[in-house]
Design an enzyme around this catalytic site. Structure first.
Site, PDB file in Angstrom:
ATOM      1  N   HIS B 264      87.547 -18.011  -2.962  1.00 18.03           N
ATOM      2  CA  HIS B 264      87.689 -18.289  -4.395  1.00 18.03           C
ATOM      3  C   HIS B 264      86.313 -18.299  -5.078  1.00 18.03           C
ATOM      4  O   HIS B 264      86.088 -17.596  -6.061  1.00 18.03           O
ATOM      5  CB  HIS B 264      88.399 -19.635  -4.592  1.00 18.03           C
ATOM      6  N   GLU B 265      85.396 -19.080  -4.534  1.00 13.69           N
ATOM      7  CA  GLU B 265      84.066 -19.180  -5.152  1.00 13.69           C
ATOM      8  C   GLU B 265      83.326 -17.849  -5.068  1.00 13.69           C
ATOM      9  O   GLU B 265      82.533 -17.509  -5.958  1.00 13.69           O
ATOM     10  CB  GLU B 265      83.242 -20.300  -4.508  1.00 13.69           C
TER      11      GLU B 265
END
Lengths: 494, 494
Positions: B264-265
């Site tokens: 995600h990051e």
């Protein structure tokens, strides 16, 4: 009220200092390799803001006005110290400062590539350019401050330090050491003939060394709530007083270099952590200068950390963290090893001052025009031969090219190292006089006495006096080489 | 030339932004606990400098003058976007901004202590104060921008997003999901009856999980020369485009949460790393806003990272790093788990939008005065019952007290999460249309196509168009819920 305006001015500057300091730590410990260019841009931008704010013309007006206001002693000192800092920042024409900074940066960059190759001929013109500008700078500072040129340069790093005081002290120390180094080496040889040096090599995982280091940091008083220990290529103490960032580097085959490095940086860190909180944003609340800072790191590394009493306390910790149960008589010869060498940063506490005195003498000659850069290698070698009996003429990277100071334009800085060592010994002697049991306390892991004394006499004094004033108030006398000489005689002369 | 003045102005601001950003990362990853107070002081000081510089009156003059100069398209866009940013920063009276910030900070602090206790009654007055100020703020912004109040709030996070477009899209999505969630759960139950869920638990040392995470980051295109992965309590993507700092947190008994968090990051990080370098210091060169940013993180986490094709590539890496040789049919049920729950941040991609739509509806009611804070728990519970069939009435910490957004005064932010999810699906659909073999590429660990498309259509567009404009130019149409719905049907409906 102008004092209040200055207070707000200092608060604003401290925010930028905080940012620059943490960005510097981050660069050395966490930044991605490709982030350097934008980081340099950002830091240059912030430095420019800092300089513009710090040198704003209205600050001079506020300082003048504040001097006429009713202020208590601490406030008066704060204004005076701010004025010193303001004058220091504004005394040179802006275009000269910029020119010197660019010249110094280019010279330093060139040095970084020329040094590994020992390319003195390629590097020399850059250093000549730097020396020329340093001569100009010293003349301007001297004129403005009413000081001799070299004193005017030292004044940046250690307010109040003067060649008039330092030269005779260094002369006495030099005379002692030139005689003492061979003696100490002979004594060491005799001891080793009786009990051969036992290597301390082993396999010491980084995590275990770190735990040992932190245990020792805490023991000698470092507050882990306001600081931390991490890793960088070159050990340093950075950050801010409320968050002091120490770094070290580890080798997994030996533990002593990292541990002694940690103790050294812890000494710097204790000073920063214990500066007076109320004045943290004023120059008067900051660390005094390079030689007092170095006196604090060397106090912890040499006066405490190489003191046999300390190892009575520390050896069981080494055993429990590293699983190595060294005998005191096998460990101390490493802690007290004396060795002639060409490289200053690798030198032990006996030979180190000769490296510094050599530079102190040569940089004064360079500044005064008695020596030119082209003649530096020979001049360096002659002194190195006289003081330590060794030569670097065939390898300038181990001679005048070894340090970053001159290539970057920092002249007048070198004496701080040895002044710090001498001040540390003088401080230790003062404590010992009133606390004859100090070694027993340290052997028991009790650092209360040394820390209380330093807190009251050094740390809380911050920049509320000149370097010599702080030493005099703390120890009751001016810089006196007898203490350092006695210290070396006791530790290495028998 | 005024454009040149604005360019220098932006460079100066970016230095402060750089400092604030890295100080923020440092605070979450490296700062000593006791350093917080001075850090807050320093950051407040720098933020003040930033605000004063960014809102200086001469900037408005330079913008007006620059508009009359001969500029190319990119320069015109840069000036227009700078003006948008300038108006956004200057449109509220300074004392209102300060009052709202203080109210928001106090409310957020109160929330931090009240939430764990579920103390709604104690917290309610603070939230009432915040809502009152948000109503005022929305009215002022609406007046100035000629927008409806809620649109004026969304405009801060996603320029161009309007309820007029979003409400019908959310209505369609809601209608689908209220029907689909029970179906998807039933299908999941049936599958598990045939093949029971096999736990992925084990012992996964942090260092091994980190190595796996970095391998996946690199595989999907993250440049480790301009970024890094470390640890913090709450995972985030911070830093600057040339040095993107991702963080995650690890548990040693499971690896999937940390890995999915890293993916995600990484999606956020890829966007930041690939913004146009030439405009990095202008607002037009920065990431567009919250929903496009979220579309990039969700693209990597959901469209790539929960795609079975990705796991064809990833499973051997899991095996080599963690020593666990999972069968695809045992792993995917974890990656695709659907579960009704009260907490938004723990929700899966099927139920998540219902959490967001609930908030989107309620915050509009609060803003318009159709709902008062005192009636919020019942209103929340009614919708939670309607949409997901669960209740938090007895535990407000799992109801309207679960998020930091409202306590801190951020209204109009929530829709970004689900808009991002929908945009990611729409982007994926666009890529798939022109690249029918995209899943084969991903199964082979080749992310060139998805990254090239996103670089050209999203990343390099930065803020050179509004949020809807960028989506339209990239995908050829406006926001269309059909893609996200089709995506959910394919992944969870069979």
């Amino acid at each position: 009220m102008s004092f209040a305006k200055l207070d707000a001015h200092c608060r604003s500057l401290i925010a930028l200092e905080h940012a620059l300091s943490i960005l510097g730590v981050d660069e050395a410990t966490a930044m991605a390799p490709g982030g350097g260019e934008q980081r340099a841009e950002a830091m240059a931008g912030l430095s420019g803001m800092y300089h513009r704010q710090a040198t704003a013309p209205q600050v001079r007006d506020w300082i003048e006005a504040a001097k006429t206001e009713t202020l208590d002693q601490a406030q008066q000192t704060a204004v005076a110290e701010l004025e010193r800092s303001y004058v220091n920042l504004t005394c040179l024409p802006a275009d000269f400062v910029e020119h010197k900074m660019r010249t110094g940066m280019r010279s330093e960059q060139l040095w970084r590539t020329a040094r590994p190759k020992g390319d003195w001929v390629g590097f020399r013109p850059a250093l000549e350019g730097v020396v020329e500008l340093v001569r100009e700078e010293a003349a301007m500072r001297a004129e403005l401050l009413g000081l001799a040129p070299y004193d005017a340069l030292m004044e940046q790093f250690d307010p109040g330090n003067r060649t008039e005081t330092i030269t005779p002290v260094f002369a006495e120390l030099k005379a002692f050491l030139v005689d003492f180094v061979p003696k100490a080496l002979k004594i060491q040889d005799e001891k080793r003939a009786k009990r051969p040096l036992k290597p301390l090599s082993g396999i010491y995982p980084v995590e275990k060394q770190k735990a040992l280091g932190i245990a020792m940091m805490k023991a000698v008083g470092f507050d882990m709530n306001h600081g931390s220990l991490s890793v960088s290529d070159h050990p340093f103490c950075g950050g801010v007083p409320t968050d002091v960032r120490l770094t070290t580097r580890y080798r997994t085959d030996e533990f002593l270099p990292a541990l002694m490095g940690i103790l050294h940086e812890t000494g710097h860190g204790l000073y920063e952590q214990n500066l007076p909180k109320d004045w943290a944003h004023w120059p008067s609340g900051k660390a005094r200068g390079m030689s007092i800072h170095e006196s604090q790191s060397l106090f912890v590394e040499k006066q405490i950390g190489r003191n046999p009493a300390f190892w009575t306390f520390a050896l069981p910790h080494v055993a429990s963290h590293l699983g190595e149960d060294w005998a005191m008589d096998d460990l101390l010869p490493h802690v007290h090893q004396v060795k002639r060498g060409l490289i200053r940063v690798d030198a032990d506490e006996v030979t180190y001052p000769l490296h510094v005195i050599l530079r102190y003498e040569l940089e004064q000659d360079l500044l005064a025009g008695r020596l030119e850069v082209k003649d530096l290698p020979e001049a360096w070698d002659a002194k190195m031969g006289d003081y330590l009996g060794i030569s670097s003429l065939d390898a300038p990277q181990n001679g005048p090219m070894q340090d970053v100071h001159w290539p970057s334009g920092a002249f007048g800085y070198f004496p701080s190292y040895t002044l710090g060592a001498m001040m540390a010994a003088q401080q230790w002697a003062t404590i010992s006089r009133s606390h004859p049991d100090i070694n027993e306390e340290i052997a028991a892991g009790d650092f209360t006495t040394v820390n209380t004394w330093r807190r009251d006499n050094i740390w809380l004094k911050a920049s509320m006096g000149s370097t010599p004033e702080i030493l005099r108030q703390a120890t009751g006398e001016d810089l006196n080489p007898a203490y350092f000489i006695a210290h070396l005689k006791t530790r290495y002369g028998a």
